[in-house]
Design a protein around this motif. Sequence first.
Motif, PDB file in Angstrom:
ATOM      1  N   UNK A  24       0.839  -1.199   0.000  1.00  0.00           N
ATOM      2  CA  UNK A  24       0.000   0.000   0.000  1.00  0.00           C
ATOM      3  C   UNK A  24       0.873   1.246   0.000  1.00  0.00           C
ATOM      4  N   UNK A  25       1.994   1.173   0.730  1.00  0.00           N
ATOM      5  CA  UNK A  25       2.935   2.300   0.713  1.00  0.00           C
ATOM      6  C   UNK A  25       3.436   2.523  -0.717  1.00  0.00           C
ATOM      7  N   UNK A  84      -8.361  -1.632   9.322  1.00  0.00           N
ATOM      8  CA  UNK A  84      -9.609  -2.018   8.652  1.00  0.00           C
ATOM      9  C   UNK A  84      -9.556  -3.501   8.270  1.00  0.00           C
ATOM     10  N   UNK A 121       1.895   2.065  -3.303  1.00  0.00           N
ATOM     11  CA  UNK A 121       0.824   2.633  -4.146  1.00  0.00           C
ATOM     12  C   UNK A 121       0.547   4.077  -3.741  1.00  0.00           C
ATOM     13  N   UNK A 122       1.359   4.598  -2.827  1.00  0.00           N
ATOM     14  CA  UNK A 122       1.220   6.003  -2.469  1.00  0.00           C
ATOM     15  C   UNK A 122       0.499   6.262  -1.164  1.00  0.00           C
ATOM     16  N   UNK A 123       0.356   5.234  -0.306  1.00  0.00           N
ATOM     17  CA  UNK A 123      -0.273   5.473   0.993  1.00  0.00           C
ATOM     18  C   UNK A 123       0.741   6.106   1.938  1.00  0.00           C
ATOM     19  N   UNK A 124       0.280   7.056   2.732  1.00  0.00           N
ATOM     20  CA  UNK A 124       1.148   7.576   3.793  1.00  0.00           C
ATOM     21  C   UNK A 124       1.200   6.503   4.882  1.00  0.00           C
ATOM     22  N   UNK A 136      -2.154   6.289   6.427  1.00  0.00           N
ATOM     23  CA  UNK A 136      -3.152   5.617   5.591  1.00  0.00           C
ATOM     24  C   UNK A 136      -2.945   4.103   5.576  1.00  0.00           C
ATOM     25  N   UNK A 137      -1.664   3.688   5.537  1.00  0.00           N
ATOM     26  CA  UNK A 137      -1.386   2.248   5.516  1.00  0.00           C
ATOM     27  C   UNK A 137      -1.761   1.612   6.849  1.00  0.00           C
ATOM     28  N   UNK A 146      -5.470   1.246   6.972  1.00  0.00           N
ATOM     29  CA  UNK A 146      -5.868   0.115   6.131  1.00  0.00           C
ATOM     30  C   UNK A 146      -5.636  -1.201   6.868  1.00  0.00           C
TER      31      UNK A 146
END
Lengths: 207, 245
Positions: A109-110, A125, A112-115, A118-119, A122
């Motif tokens: 996810x990182x 979740x 793909x541009x997640x901070x 945000x990761x 995720x």
Amino acid sequence: MWRSLQVTASALVFSAAVGVPVGTWLALTRFRGQRVLNALIYTGMGLPPVVVGLVVYLFLSNSGPLGNLAWLFTIKAMVVAQVIIATPLVVGVTMSSVRAVDPALRVQLRALGATRWQATVAALVEARFGVIVGLVAGFGSIISEVGAVMLVGGNIDGRTRVLTTAVVLETRRGNFDVALALGIILLTLSFAANLIMVMGQGKLAES
Amino acid sequence: MTSAPLYTLRDVRQVYGARTVLDIPALTVQRGEVLAVVGPSGAGKSTLLRLMALLEAPAQGEMLLHLNDERVTAETASIAQRRLLAMVFQRPALLSRNVRANVAYGLRLRGERNGQKRVEAALERVSLTHLANAHPRTLSGGEMQRVAVARALVLEPRVLLLDEPTANLDPYNVRLIESLIREQHTAHETTIILVTHNIFQARRLATRVVLLLEGALIEEGSAEEFFDSPRDPRTAAFLSGEFVY
């Protein structure tokens, strides 16, 4: 009955507010002494409620370090004891379920541009089912708790009497029918609350 | 095309514990090329790719990425700059949400609310429109990897980093993914860095090839030179499949 719900709800909110972030953080970081801390948390998950009640009692009693708060024999004291009992449960279950999320996922996810934030969200979740189990366990321990709330709340009629302590009292008085009725109400409440949480879980699964 | 290189590596060493896994004195990557990084497993290919994806910083030396007249490293790149890159991994890790949500994830991170069309187009490109509502755990390995490719392509990255994107896949999926890579390169001039142990794949896709052995850069050249007239005897040995390591 409403007092029971009030105490349970506020204790659960506090436990979740502390337990979910702490559990997530512990799951995603590595540091020295982590195993010892894990063992402490797992011990905390099985704290004898009466002992918690005793310690809270001593802290809040007039001669105790927090005596001037005058919280003893109030709802606040009961919530404090409940939070101490339930938080390790929420932390422990959140921690193990977040840890069970594939570590490769956060890296991807990182990429793909997640901070970092945000990761982490995720990952939380992804661990949602486990986290809800933690909340359910916390809820269960709070609503069914007797010893600690009896000690620090005092089971005062109209002020700190909750369903569980009322059941104890009515049983001692020999009013088995009243005690049984209260017990059924307690179970129904518990079932309703769990049903709501399970429904929420289903909703999350669809998203 | 501008002449400024996209990546410049100088004396880059990466160390895990006591082990040096990568040691590259110099390497540049040009904008718009398809660079294949080949070598046996354990050669440091994936490490090099992770450095280029800004996922980690080298223990020593310097790796610069030139973006919009700025030179950034893994430590200095802003999130907006990181978001010009996208990487696909050998083993895709997908979110436990449906396929469409997985493909949309990167756009959602970027706060793009009107990405539905792009998501649908990406699903179409990887032939997964019919599985848009499926849960990843019901997918085959090839389908999962196509989801991973789609979630990277939908971002329209400036640089696409691929780590063994077709390892362990069947010929149908290999062909599909390779054609997507080729298409992405010709249609958008996306710079593509492809790590593969499959020299045939490198030959099919790459404009330039680099051979790594035990963390060292053995040979670097245009695809033609590399395959037809390798300078290093170890390259020739690797190409003929008789490489011992």
